[in-house]
Design a protein around this motif. Structure first.
Motif, short mmCIF file in Angstrom:
data_model
loop_
_atom_site.label_atom_id
_atom_site.label_comp_id
_atom_site.label_asym_id
_atom_site.label_seq_id
_atom_site.Cartn_x
_atom_site.Cartn_y
_atom_site.Cartn_z
N GLU A 554 0.83 -1.20 0.00
CA GLU A 554 0.00 0.00 0.00
C GLU A 554 0.87 1.25 0.00
O GLU A 554 1.96 1.28 0.57
CB GLU A 554 -0.91 0.03 1.23
N VAL A 567 3.54 9.42 -2.82
CA VAL A 567 2.99 8.42 -1.89
C VAL A 567 4.07 8.00 -0.90
O VAL A 567 5.26 7.98 -1.21
CB VAL A 567 2.45 7.17 -2.64
N VAL A 578 3.93 8.22 -8.21
CA VAL A 578 3.19 7.31 -9.09
C VAL A 578 2.18 8.10 -9.91
O VAL A 578 1.84 9.24 -9.57
CB VAL A 578 2.47 6.21 -8.28
N PRO A 580 -1.54 7.88 -10.81
CA PRO A 580 -2.80 7.17 -10.54
C PRO A 580 -3.66 7.05 -11.81
O PRO A 580 -3.53 7.84 -12.74
CB PRO A 580 -3.50 8.05 -9.50
N ARG A 581 -4.52 6.05 -11.79
CA ARG A 581 -5.42 5.89 -12.94
C ARG A 581 -6.44 7.01 -12.99
O ARG A 581 -6.80 7.50 -14.05
CB ARG A 581 -6.14 4.53 -12.82
N ALA A 584 -6.28 11.56 -7.83
CA ALA A 584 -6.04 11.08 -6.47
C ALA A 584 -6.38 12.15 -5.45
O ALA A 584 -6.42 13.34 -5.77
CB ALA A 584 -4.59 10.65 -6.32
N LEU A 590 -3.58 3.50 -1.97
CA LEU A 590 -3.47 2.87 -3.28
C LEU A 590 -2.74 1.54 -3.15
O LEU A 590 -1.80 1.41 -2.36
CB LEU A 590 -2.70 3.77 -4.25
N ARG A 591 -3.17 0.57 -3.94
CA ARG A 591 -2.44 -0.70 -4.02
C ARG A 591 -1.38 -0.54 -5.10
O ARG A 591 -1.67 -0.13 -6.22
CB ARG A 591 -3.38 -1.85 -4.36
N LEU A 592 -0.14 -0.88 -4.74
CA LEU A 592 1.00 -0.67 -5.65
C LEU A 592 1.76 -1.96 -5.87
O LEU A 592 1.75 -2.86 -5.03
CB LEU A 592 1.95 0.38 -5.07
N ARG A 607 3.71 0.74 -10.18
CA ARG A 607 2.46 0.89 -10.92
C ARG A 607 1.29 0.76 -9.96
O ARG A 607 1.36 0.03 -8.96
CB ARG A 607 2.36 -0.13 -12.05
N VAL A 608 0.24 1.50 -10.25
CA VAL A 608 -0.94 1.51 -9.38
C VAL A 608 -1.88 0.38 -9.82
O VAL A 608 -2.28 0.31 -10.99
CB VAL A 608 -1.66 2.87 -9.48
N GLU A 611 -7.36 1.22 -5.99
CA GLU A 611 -7.49 1.80 -4.66
C GLU A 611 -7.56 0.69 -3.62
O GLU A 611 -8.20 -0.35 -3.81
CB GLU A 611 -8.75 2.66 -4.58
#
Length: 613
Positions: A554, A567, A578, A580-581, A584, A590-592, A607-608, A611
């Motif tokens: 995370e 982050v 990062v 984000p898609r 943010a 975010l899960r990374l 890379r993301v 969430e």
């Protein structure tokens, strides 16, 4: 007959720079034809006559066979001209033989000079020149063979010396490497690092940063004097606790309780490290211990720690601060003694377990420290609960362990801050020159309750400075403070101890100028130490990620920077950027996943995945 003419005739052979040319026409400027058919107009002084001609075409200048060696042997040590040399070597003076003879002169081995004055060199000079040329050709062949091995990433044992040139650049000890230039690398320490790893001279996980910062990488090897026989207060009846992180091997502080009075014991390093001694000079030059994930490099010989570290011997000598804390958290009844103490060592986790279980001594200490902490908070002290980790290089790999916020850690922190404030007050009250740790208050005074605001708040604070004038330390919430609880590992603390011990003994004190000079020298070294530690921790975190390419975790958004988000990765106590898609928000989780790691550049990309839930 001399071949010299003021203006060379049409169709004569002339020398233009180092090339043969044919005179085409003569005027204010002379038109010449060069090999390849190119025409050029030049001044008379730009050319030199080799043969009056006629030369109809430069193609006539074909190789010639003659008695070149014999001509040199006949002329050895004498002077001649091009016409005579040509006739002697080729029995004929034509444009082609004149050019062949001039090439012999231009080669510079047997002959040298101009067409009108050619010197036939002596045999001794020729043989020396031949040897030098042979050596140069051999060196060039060796150089090209080395570059070929480097390009194939297969250097041999004979290349170790040459690779030292790249190492010097990789460690910031030089600014240029001929080898890297020949191989097409940039002239940077990072590029040199990358090249050394590529050819296998450095291991892929090698950490260059302490050496690059100019830090000594071995403990000092100096003799440690015996402890002086002086009067000490015996406190061995009190149980003192040295509470440290797991694996700590240099315990220089401990705490004890006696009828509501808190004792903070500090290793009495000044008892063996006197001002002006070789040990003191060494500690000053190093500034502080170097704490690396690979291990510790001490500013003092390891024997000092072994003999004086609290709890490493059955009984230890200490410089002990005694104080009380009133209902408002203020320090009262401050005393300072040289003591004998008996110390029990434990980790923060063990101390936490005892606090939770209601240990009466630790609980009363926590209560006293809680009052002190409340006072600091009321004075503006910042509580920044940012992620912290311990990074260790172990046999099985890099170990990264989060450091949880524990009550036991806060207890020890506040006890050490009390000792720092007590030492500062003693020095102010008794006019003892020492370095005070000061920090101005930030311009913005907003509170920080979440990770993003804590991250922003930390950036508002200016670094702590050492000053001879007592002043506020804003982030600690203390009106005056000095560092006095880590003399085994930090020179400024040792300097404070030396002054305090001199005062206790009624001995002469170092004056303000002497203290300031020592602080300046040690602080410069400490800057390199801190940089080396910071870069080394980042290096080994990246090694961990590279050796765990499937890592996922995370990240918490703590800043927004155009199209990227800043982050924090709590699991690694690491900062990254990062993309984000979607847009943010601060504190969004975010899960990374790790995408790439570049050790020489000390960078990683993530890379993301989405969430965090």
């Amino acid at each position: 007959m001399s071949i010299h003419q003021a203006t060379p005739p049409v169709d004569s052979l002339v020398l233009y720079k180092v090339r043969p040319a044919r005179v085409v026409s003569v005027g204010e400027k002379i038109e010449i034809e060069l090999d390849g058919g190119q025409s050029k107009r030049v001044r008379p002084k730009d050319i030199e006559l080799l043969h009056p001609g006629p030369l109809r075409n430069l193609g006539e200048l074909v190789p010639q066979e003659g008695e070149l060696t014999e001509a040199w042997e006949l002329l050895e040590g004498a002077e001649t001209n091009l016409k005579d040399l040509t006739e002697l070597a080729f029995d004929d003076f034509t444009p082609a033989t004149a050019w062949a003879a001039w090439q012999l002169v231009a080669e510079g081995l047997n002959f040298s000079g101009t067409p009108q004055a050619i010197q036939a060199r002596t045999r001794e000079v020729v043989e020396r020149e031949q040897a030098e040329r042979a050596a140069k050709e051999a060196a060039e062949r060796d150089w090209q063979a080395f570059l070929d091995r480097m390009a194939k990433a297969k250097p041999g044992p004979e290349d170790v010396g040459r690779l030292g040139e790249i190492e010097r650049l990789a460690l910031s000890r030089s600014e240029h490497s001929r080898i890297l230039e020949a191989l097409g690398y940039q002239q940077t320490p990072e590029s040199a690092h990358r090249a050394l790893v590529k050819v296998g001279h450095w291991q892929a996980r090698f950490n260059p940063h302490p050496l690059r910062c100019g830090i000594l990488m071995e403990d000092p090897a100096l003799e440690v004097p015996a402890l002086s026989d002086e009067q000490r207060l015996d406190l061995t009846h009190l149980t003192a606790y040295a509470i440290d992180d797991e694996g700590s091997c240099d315990p220089d502080d401990a705490i004890a309780l006696e009828e509501g009075r808190l004792w903070v014991h500090v290793a009495d390093v000044a008892a063996v490290v006197a001002p002006e001694s070789p040990l003191e000079a060494e500690a000053r030059a190093r500034g502080a211990n170097l704490y690396l994930p690979e291990g510790i490099i001490n500013m003092l010989p390891a024997d000092v720690t072994e003999r004086l570290g609290l709890g490493l011997q059955d009984v230890s000598p200490a410089l002990s601060f005694s104080l009380r804390i009133d209902a408002d958290g203020a320090l009262t009844d401050i005393e300072l003694h040289r003591t004998w103490v008996r110390v029990e060592r434990m980790t923060y986790t063990q101390a936490e377990e005892r606090l939770v279980a209601g240990d009466p001594v630790l609980s009363e200490m926590a209560s006293l420290c809680g009052r002190f902490q409340a006072r600091r908070r009321a004075n503006g002290a910042s509580r920044l609960d940012l992620p912290e980790v311990s990074v260790r290089v172990e046999a099985e790999g890099v170990r990264i362990r989060p450091l949880p916020r524990l009550s036991s850690r806060e207890l020890v922190t506040d006890a050490m801050l009390m000792a720092g404030e007590a030492a500062a007050r003693l020095c102010v009250d008794n006019a003892i020159p020492i370095p005070f740790a000061t920090q101005v208050a930030p311009d913005k005074a907003e509170g920080a309750t979440d990770l993003a605001s804590m991250y922003a708040r930390r950036r508002c604070f200016k670094p702590t400075k050492l000053s001879m004038t007592p002043d506020l330390h804003a982030s600690l919430g203390l009106p005056l403070y000095t560092r006095a609880t880590s003399p085994l590992r930090r020179y400024s603390d040792l300097l404070v101890h030396q002054q305090l011990c001199a005062w206790l003994a009624g001995a002469p004190l170092m004056d303000e100028q002497a203290v300031l000079s020592r602080v300046g020298e040690a602080d410069a070294a400490s800057v390199a130490i801190r940089r080396g530690e910071r870069l080394s921790n980042q290096h080994w975190k990246l090694v961990f990620l590279r050796e765990n390419p499937g890592w996922k975790g995370e990240g918490v958004v703590v800043g927004l920077d155009e199209r990227k988000a800043v982050v924090l990765l709590p699991e690694l106590a690491m900062e990254a950027r990062v993309r984000p898609r979607d847009e943010a928000a601060l504190n969004q989780r975010l899960r990374l996943a790790v995408s790439d790691v570049d050790l020489p550049d000390l960078s990683a990309s993530f890379r993301v995945l989405g969430e965090a839930v």
